[in-house]
Design a protein around this motif. Structure first.
Motif, PDB file in Angstrom:
ATOM      1  N   ASP A 131      53.196  22.047  26.698  1.00  0.00           N
ATOM      2  CA  ASP A 131      52.995  21.330  27.963  1.00  0.00           C
ATOM      3  C   ASP A 131      51.572  21.463  28.488  1.00  0.00           C
ATOM      4  N   TYR A 132      50.659  21.815  27.592  1.00  0.00           N
ATOM      5  CA  TYR A 132      49.262  21.942  28.028  1.00  0.00           C
ATOM      6  C   TYR A 132      48.723  20.577  28.461  1.00  0.00           C
ATOM      7  N   VAL A 133      48.072  20.532  29.596  1.00  0.00           N
ATOM      8  CA  VAL A 133      47.381  19.320  30.044  1.00  0.00           C
ATOM      9  C   VAL A 133      45.974  19.722  30.477  1.00  0.00           C
ATOM     10  N   GLU A 134      45.054  18.820  30.318  1.00  0.00           N
ATOM     11  CA  GLU A 134      43.697  19.136  30.775  1.00  0.00           C
ATOM     12  C   GLU A 134      43.688  19.165  32.296  1.00  0.00           C
ATOM     13  N   TYR A 135      42.842  20.009  32.816  1.00  0.00           N
ATOM     14  CA  TYR A 135      42.793  20.166  34.264  1.00  0.00           C
ATOM     15  C   TYR A 135      41.353  20.290  34.695  1.00  0.00           C
ATOM     16  N   GLN A 136      41.162  20.098  35.995  1.00  0.00           N
ATOM     17  CA  GLN A 136      39.831  20.181  36.562  1.00  0.00           C
ATOM     18  C   GLN A 136      39.428  21.635  36.795  1.00  0.00           C
ATOM     19  N   TYR A 137      38.181  21.916  36.519  1.00  0.00           N
ATOM     20  CA  TYR A 137      37.654  23.276  36.674  1.00  0.00           C
ATOM     21  C   TYR A 137      37.811  23.792  38.103  1.00  0.00           C
ATOM     22  N   VAL A 138      38.308  24.989  38.213  1.00  0.00           N
ATOM     23  CA  VAL A 138      38.391  25.693  39.501  1.00  0.00           C
ATOM     24  C   VAL A 138      37.748  27.067  39.299  1.00  0.00           C
ATOM     25  N   PRO A 139      36.792  27.452  40.145  1.00  0.00           N
ATOM     26  CA  PRO A 139      36.188  28.788  39.981  1.00  0.00           C
ATOM     27  C   PRO A 139      37.119  29.880  40.493  1.00  0.00           C
ATOM     28  N   ALA A 140      36.939  31.100  39.982  1.00  0.00           N
ATOM     29  CA  ALA A 140      37.749  32.239  40.423  1.00  0.00           C
ATOM     30  C   ALA A 140      37.089  32.909  41.622  1.00  0.00           C
ATOM     31  N   PRO A 141      37.835  33.074  42.708  1.00  0.00           N
ATOM     32  CA  PRO A 141      37.301  33.884  43.810  1.00  0.00           C
ATOM     33  C   PRO A 141      37.335  35.349  43.384  1.00  0.00           C
ATOM     34  N   PRO A 142      36.528  36.221  43.993  1.00  0.00           N
ATOM     35  CA  PRO A 142      36.617  37.642  43.636  1.00  0.00           C
ATOM     36  C   PRO A 142      38.027  38.181  43.944  1.00  0.00           C
ATOM     37  N   LEU A 143      38.598  38.937  42.999  1.00  0.00           N
ATOM     38  CA  LEU A 143      39.933  39.511  43.184  1.00  0.00           C
ATOM     39  C   LEU A 143      39.971  40.359  44.464  1.00  0.00           C
ATOM     40  N   ARG A 144      38.868  41.060  44.686  1.00  0.00           N
ATOM     41  CA  ARG A 144      38.730  41.918  45.865  1.00  0.00           C
ATOM     42  C   ARG A 144      39.000  41.148  47.172  1.00  0.00           C
ATOM     43  N   SER A 145      38.571  39.872  47.225  1.00  0.00           N
ATOM     44  CA  SER A 145      38.737  39.087  48.459  1.00  0.00           C
ATOM     45  C   SER A 145      40.212  38.833  48.761  1.00  0.00           C
ATOM     46  N   MET A 146      41.059  38.843  47.716  1.00  0.00           N
ATOM     47  CA  MET A 146      42.489  38.602  47.933  1.00  0.00           C
ATOM     48  C   MET A 146      43.252  39.894  48.222  1.00  0.00           C
ATOM     49  N   PHE A 147      42.674  41.040  47.794  1.00  0.00           N
ATOM     50  CA  PHE A 147      43.340  42.336  47.999  1.00  0.00           C
ATOM     51  C   PHE A 147      42.366  43.308  48.659  1.00  0.00           C
ATOM     52  N   PRO A 148      42.036  43.053  49.912  1.00  0.00           N
ATOM     53  CA  PRO A 148      41.000  43.864  50.560  1.00  0.00           C
ATOM     54  C   PRO A 148      41.342  45.353  50.666  1.00  0.00           C
ATOM     55  N   PHE A 156      42.863  32.814  40.034  1.00  0.00           N
ATOM     56  CA  PHE A 156      42.102  33.447  38.946  1.00  0.00           C
ATOM     57  C   PHE A 156      41.079  32.529  38.298  1.00  0.00           C
ATOM     58  N   GLY A 157      40.954  31.323  38.808  1.00  0.00           N
ATOM     59  CA  GLY A 157      40.068  30.342  38.177  1.00  0.00           C
ATOM     60  C   GLY A 157      40.791  29.707  37.002  1.00  0.00           C
ATOM     61  N   THR A 158      40.388  28.507  36.619  1.00  0.00           N
ATOM     62  CA  THR A 158      41.018  27.867  35.456  1.00  0.00           C
ATOM     63  C   THR A 158      40.642  28.643  34.202  1.00  0.00           C
ATOM     64  N   PRO A 159      41.608  28.820  33.282  1.00  0.00           N
ATOM     65  CA  PRO A 159      41.297  29.558  32.047  1.00  0.00           C
ATOM     66  C   PRO A 159      40.393  28.723  31.132  1.00  0.00           C
ATOM     67  N   THR A 160      39.427  29.383  30.521  1.00  0.00           N
ATOM     68  CA  THR A 160      38.558  28.692  29.565  1.00  0.00           C
ATOM     69  C   THR A 160      39.139  28.894  28.168  1.00  0.00           C
ATOM     70  N   SER A 161      38.704  28.049  27.225  1.00  0.00           N
ATOM     71  CA  SER A 161      39.244  28.189  25.868  1.00  0.00           C
ATOM     72  C   SER A 161      38.728  29.451  25.188  1.00  0.00           C
TER      73      SER A 161
END
Ligand code: ADP
Length: 303
Positions: free
Chosen positions: A237-254, A221-226
């Motif tokens: 237990d929040y820790v900073e993490y590296q940005y990950v973009p969200a792929p289109p949901l459609r691509s995972m559930f064709p 789902f991509g990393t959540p933004t604030s």
């Protein structure tokens, strides 16, 4: 030999999170039942007082989509919970390669899951341990939620003593970030994971540790933004993490319909305050658009 002068013990059905489950005959009604024997262990006294009060509440939760707690009694230092016996569960359905699940079948299984959850959430009872093998299926195809409220009564199960480590795959992000004030949203997230699993026919987010579970969620789902989730940074237990973009949901559930994807994305909302509620999910157009949910007794089941 009868237990509590009423139940005739049969074979062991399995080992669950809280103890052994066995099949029995209720001599009072002739009904086949499943008895869950719960080890009371050290905190015996505490459990007896509060648990029995809470169990009384569970007994009153009667609904076609919730497994009926027929009886509860202490016996030889164990607490026995008597439930109606169920033939199979959703995990067996999802895993059975001989079963084809139509879009209407998937809709029906999700709708029954959400209906059961709605009844409990209305009474402020959370499930907290939703997974396909806790969704039992009766002879007429009715799906019923099992193990409702047990997590709250008996505390988080000690996973060291069980094979059941897979509950992690259904954990909401706020739980993985260590929140202590979780709400009904944790059950919605888990129901979304089950919805995804019905569509994919395999568990969707299979983390190998709690950190890896968050990684799997971020990758999907991509990393959540604030701005998406303002309270996130305050979680224990929040820790900073590296940005990950969200792929289109459609691509995972064709194969999923647009309505299915819309509902799925609303259930998989990061911020539990913005996540769709169970009742809102039931009112989503997915359930009224074609194909309609399959009637329970027409649902495919393992042979
Ligand atoms: P867990 O805590 O790991 O989810 P459970 O304690 O719910 O496991 O169940 C352990 C075993 O007993 C499972 O294999 C399940 O299929 C079986 N079982 C539990 N409840 C019932 C029931 N009401 N009817 C039939 N079988 C059941």
């Amino acid at each position: 030999k009868k237990v509590a002068d009423r139940y005739l013990k049969r074979e062991i059905l399995g080992e669950g999170t809280y103890g052994v489950v066995y099949k029995a005959i209720d001599t009072k009604t002739g009904q086949t039942v499943a008895i869950k024997k719960i080890r009371l262990g050290k905190q015996k006294e505490g459990v007896n007082v509060t648990a029995l009060r809470e169990i009384k509440l569970l007994k009153e939760l009667k609904d076609p989509n919730i497994i009926e707690l027929i009886d509860a009694f202490p016996h030889k230092g164990n607490l026995h919970l008597v439930f109606e016996f169920m033939e199979t569960d959703l995990e067996a359905v999802i895993r059975d390669r001989n079963i084809f699940l139509s879009p209407g079948d998937i809709k029906s299984y999700l709708q029954m899951t959400l209906k059961g959850l709605a009844v409990c959430h209305k009474k402020w009872v959370l499930h907290r341990d939703m997974k396909p093998n806790n969704l039992l299926i009766g002879p007429n195809g009715q799906l019923k939620l099992a193990d409702f409220g047990l997590a709250r009564i008996f505390g988080s199960p000690d996973r060291r003593f069980t094979h059941q480590v897979f509950a992690r795959w259904y954990r909401a992000p706020e739980l993985l970030f260590g929140t202590k004030q979780y709400g009904s949203g944790v059950d919605v997230w888990a129901a979304a994971c089950i919805f995804a699993e019905l569509l994919l026919r395999r568990p969707f987010l299979q983390g190998s540790s709690d950190i890896d579970q968050l990684g799997k969620i971020f990758a999907a789902f991509g990393t959540p933004t604030s701005s998406q989730w303002p309270d996130m940074i305050f979680l224990p237990d929040y820790v900073e993490y590296q940005y990950v973009p969200a792929p289109p949901l459609r691509s995972m559930f064709p194969m999923a319909s647009d309505d299915a994807l819309d509902l799925l994305s609303k259930m998989f909302t990061y911020d539990p305050k913005s996540r769709i509620s169970v009742q809102q999910a039931l009112d989503h157009r997915y359930f009224t658009s074609a194909p309609l949910p399959t009637v329970p007794n027409k649902l495919p089941r393992p042979a």
